[in-house]
Each structure stands twice: as structure tokens, then as C-alpha cells.
Design a protein around this motif. Structure first.
Motif, short mmCIF file in Angstrom:
data_model
loop_
_atom_site.label_atom_id
_atom_site.label_comp_id
_atom_site.label_asym_id
_atom_site.label_seq_id
_atom_site.Cartn_x
_atom_site.Cartn_y
_atom_site.Cartn_z
N HIS A 237 0.79 -1.25 0.00
CA HIS A 237 0.00 0.00 0.00
C HIS A 237 0.82 1.30 0.00
CE1 HIS A 237 0.78 -0.53 4.25
NE2 HIS A 237 -0.28 -1.25 4.51
N HIS A 265 -7.95 2.52 -2.70
CA HIS A 265 -8.31 3.80 -2.10
C HIS A 265 -7.28 4.89 -2.40
CE1 HIS A 265 -6.51 1.02 0.83
NE2 HIS A 265 -5.90 2.04 1.39
N TRP A 283 -7.30 5.70 6.49
CA TRP A 283 -6.51 4.49 6.30
C TRP A 283 -5.08 4.75 6.76
CZ3 TRP A 283 -10.19 5.06 2.19
CH2 TRP A 283 -10.97 3.93 1.93
N ASP A 311 -6.32 -3.98 0.66
CA ASP A 311 -6.14 -3.75 2.09
C ASP A 311 -7.51 -3.66 2.77
OD1 ASP A 311 -4.86 -3.44 4.52
OD2 ASP A 311 -4.42 -1.31 4.24
N LYS A 320 -16.03 3.69 13.31
CA LYS A 320 -15.44 4.65 12.38
C LYS A 320 -15.89 6.08 12.66
CE LYS A 320 -13.22 4.05 9.03
NZ LYS A 320 -11.74 4.15 8.86
N SER A 329 -8.36 2.93 11.73
CA SER A 329 -8.05 3.08 10.30
C SER A 329 -8.42 1.82 9.54
CB SER A 329 -6.56 3.38 10.12
OG SER A 329 -6.25 4.65 10.64
N GLY A 330 -8.87 2.02 8.32
CA GLY A 330 -9.23 0.89 7.47
C GLY A 330 -10.67 0.97 7.02
#
Length: 446
Positions: A237, A265, A283, A311, A320, A329-330
Motif C-alpha cells: 500500500h 483507495h 486508512w 487492504d 469509524k 483506520s481501514g
């Protein structure tokens, strides 16, 4: 379905698009030709006129959260979403609870996937500051590779002892995949903004806290160490323009010792999207500037970047929507990654052949995946039928992730995945995932 005939598809494979038929028996592609005629009551025929047939996507970086974090996702739930998105094989990361940092814990995950996965599966073994003896036990023909977190992680998975890191690089033939962000830089940046804002730091500070400097410092060190030790390194990433100078496009992928990946992303969003999406696009590494995104696209198209992955890392919407320091994050991506890339095809940004190269062929080459990632006789029939002109909109009702949200919610994609075959079996058709599970453990030619 022991016998399957896919008729009159536009087959996208190895840099070409040709019109033809594909015949499958017992999960293996037997013949690819034009005007194939295979008769019998046990032959299942699929009319693919006007559609494109792609190899199943191999996603080399997902977090399916099982065991231990199953309120967010499970192997079963996320592999369902994956096959709906044309992803027929996945490689899952070790930072679950407990972490896959012993052979016993790793095999527990394989056992669970054998019972519940709709897609083909493998898992990475996790390296830590103190498990070198376990790393040396890993069978490289049965496990995708080794994952090292060189930036913020959970529990004991941050590898920050330089001597241990050097010893790991010297001691394994596995592909070493790394998350590269410099921990000290991030900690210092975070303290500055916490002093200014407390916990409720504006989300647009995220790429400043997890900065270009943090990324470059870590990735350049990892690459230098790989060159010094001869280790086989894959950098996950990537997110900055500056890091693109670290990678080469003059060596064929099969001969590269250092390879690179970009995620959906980082190709789709930029820092301009934080105002609208807020922590939904938080992220690690952070989504950064438009100029970084442009540099990632350039490097992807000129082959400095070898693989496109997701990812995929789901959290609940409630999690979130916390303030910055408490929002994890993610985000979930496996169902929408291929439609998002096909949207970029419609925009003239990338060809269908290049999408297949980066999402299907190259992960198979990079990880030595056996008989997958291509449409070839003798290969497993992991296949995706795509209608390039059948628009649909991402809504809560058609999101299959357990967390039930997507950063793409509200987006209308021009291309629709109509069918996904896993090992020759119909796993998905027009928004329906079939209950029967056909995923197999990936094997590796090493």
C-alpha cells in the motif's frame, strides 16, 4: 457443476482480448477456442455474448478479522463479498486476535477457512521482535508469505528492533511483505496535533500526521535492508509520489527482488475527499494529495508498481464515527475494488488488459500461486464475467460486508459483475452469492 461451457465471451488474458469459448471439467479449464460444441445433459452452458471474461482477481492483502474481531467481519462474510466483487482468491493478514505468529495459530486460521470460505485462501505468517524460531518453521510451499509491520500495529506486531529485522531478512526465503511507516515520526506528529486539538483532531490532518516523510523513511530503509541481505521484499500500500523513485520498471516482474503495490483507495481518493467522507476514508498509510495520487497512477501504468490490492479492513460504522484518535483506520473494499477499477477503464485511465495484469496475473507471479490468475488450459477455473454497460448504484441494500457500509456508497458504477466462478463452480450471479462454498487452500510453486 462438473462440466461448464462459457460461450462467446470477450476473453481478457495475457495482454489480449479475444472472442471465444471456455470449456471446464471438474474445476479445471480444459479448452479455449471458438465455436466449441460440447453436448450432454450434464453440461452447464453460460451465454456470455457481449460480456468480458476475466481471470478471478487475487487480492494479496485483506483483513477478514477472524479470529477475535468477528463483530467487524468473518472469513465467511467477507469472502462472500469478495466473490461478489470478482475476487476469487485472497491472502489474509496475521494481525487478528490471537495473532498468527505461531504455526499453531496460523493453521487454526486455515482450518476455519476450509469450513467457511467462499473464495480460495491463504494467510500470511506474522513476524515479531521475538518469533524468529517460528518464522524458520514456515513451509514456503504452503503459506503465502511473511508479513512485517514496520509502522503502527497492534500488540506485539510492530517490528522495531533493527537487529531482529536484519536477522529476519537474512533468515527466510519467504516473500516478506511490509507495512512501511516510521513509528517515531508519526508519534511526534500526533503529539503536536493532540496538543492543539485534543482527541478531536480534524481528519484532514491525517496525511500530515502519517506523513510522506514517515512513509519514505520506513520504505527506503526496508528496501536498503533487502538489497543488503538479498531478501525478497514486497512493499504494501504505497501512498506517496516520493516513494515511487525507489522502484524499478526495467526488470521483468518474475526477476524482481523488490516489488511494490498500490491499493484501490490511494488510486481513487485524495485529501480533497476528507471533507465529505471524514473518517470513512481514514486508512494507514493515509490517503494523501492529488499529486501523490497522480504519481501512483503514473507508476502503476509504467510498471514501477506491480500489483493492485484492497487492504480490505472493515470496522463497524459506530467505530469509524468516533473522534479522530479513537476512530480506527481501514475500510471495506473487496466487493467494490474491481468495479472501481473498471470505472477507471471507462474514464480512459487504464486498459482492461492492464487491470487484469495488475489484479490477476501479477499477484500470481509475485507469490508463485499455483495454476491461478490466468485463463489457460490446465489452470483452475477461477473466472469472472463482467458486463461493461450495466450500471448499478452502491446502496446499503446491496452491500455484503458484515459492517454494512462502504466508502463507495452512493457511487454508480457503469460495469457490473454478473457471474463469478470459483474452481469451476458458480459462486455468484447477479447480486446473489450461493451458499455452497468452493474455496480451496492456495498452493505455491516454490
Amino acid at each position: 457443476m462438473e462440466k461448464v461451457l462459457i460461450k462467446d465471451a470477450h476473453i481478457v488474458n495475457e495482454g489480449t482480448i479475444v472472442r471465444g469459448d471456455v470449456y471446464i471439467e471438474h474445476g479445471i479449464i480444459l479448452e479455449i477456442s471458438q465455436n466449441l460444441s460440447v453436448k450432454g445433459p450434464d453440461v452447464h452452458v453460460f451465454d456470455a455474448e457481449g460480456k468480458h471474461l476475466l481471470p478471478g482477481v487475487i487480492d494479496d492483502q485483506v483483513h477478514f478479522r477472524e479470529p477475535g474481531l468477528t463483530h467487524k467481519a468473518t472469513i465467511g462474510s467477507e469472502s462472500r463479498a469478495a466473490v461478489a466483487g470478482g475476487i476469487t482468491s485472497f491472502i489474509e493478514m496475521p494481525n487478528t486476535v490471537p495473532q498468527a505468529t505461531t504455526i499453531e495459530k496460523l493453521e487454526d486460521k486455515f482450518s476455519r477457512a476450509a469450513e467457511t470460505s467462499h473464495a480460495n485462501y491463504s494467510f500470511m505468517f506474522g513476524g515479531t521482535n521475538d518469533n524468529l524460531s517460528e518464522i524458520k518453521k514456515v513451509d514456503k510451499t504452503k503459506v503465502a508469505g511473511l508479513k512485517l509491520f514496520l509502522g503502527s500495529s497492534t500488540g506485539n506486531m510492530l517490528v522495531d528492533d533493527e537487529e531482529v529485522l536484519r536477522e529476519i531478512f537474512k533468515s527466510t526465503d519467504l516473500v516478506i511483505s511490509v507495512h512501511c511507516e516510521d513509528e517515531e515520526t508519526i508519534k511526534n506528529n500526533l503529539e503536536i496535533y493532540k496538543e492543539r486539538y485534543g482527541d478531536d483532531i480534524p481528519i484532514n490532518m491525517h496525511p500530515i500526521i502519517r506523513s510522506e516523510e514517515a512513509c519514505y523513511l520506513s520504505s527506503s530503509k526496508a528496501i536498503a535492508l533487502a538489497k543488503e541481505t538479498g531478501a525478497r521484499l514486497h512493499v504494501f500500500h504505497l501512498s506517496t509520489a516520493k516513494e515511487m523513485e525507489l522502484f524499478d520498471n526495467k526488470i521483468p516482474l518474475k526477476d524482481k527482488k523488490i516489488t511494490a503495490e498500490v491499493c484501490i483507495h490511494h488510486l481513487w481518493f485524495s485529501d480533497e475527499d476528507y471533507e465529505d467522507k471524514q473518517t470513512l476514508i481514514k486508512w494507514n498509510p493515509a490517503v494523501k494529495k492529488k499529486t501523490d495520487r497522480a504519481a501512483l497512477w503514473e507508476a502503476l501504468l509504467d510498471d514501477r508498481l506491480d500489483v493492485i490490492a484492497t487492504d480490505h479492513a472493515p470496522h463497524t460504522l459506530e467505530e469509524k464515527q468516533n473522534v479522530y484518535t479513537k476512530a480506527p483506520s481501514g475500510g471495506p473494499l473487496v466487493q467494490h475494488a474491481l468495479p472501481a477499477m473498471l470505472e477507471k477503464y471507462h474514464e480512459g485511465k487504464i486498459s482492461l488488459e492492464k487491470i487484469v495484469e495488475k489484479m490477476c496475473h501479477n499477484p500470481a507471479i509475485l507469490f508463485d500461486v499455483e495454476k491461478r490468475g490466468y485463463i489457460k488450459p490446465g489452470y483452475y477455473a477461477d473466472l469472472v464475467l463482467v458486463d461493461l454497460n450495466n450500471p448499478w448504484t452502491v446502496t446499503t441494500d446491496n452491500i455484503l460486508y458484515k459492517c454494512k457500509w462502504s466508502p463507495f456508497e452512493g457511487n454508480t458504477f457503469k460495469s457490473r459483475i454478473s457471474h463469478t466462478f470459483v474452481n469451476g463452480q458458480l459462486a455468484y450471479k447477479n447480486f446473489k452469492v450461493y451458499d455452497e462454498k468452493h474455496g480451496k487452500r492456495l498452493t505455491f510453486n516454490r
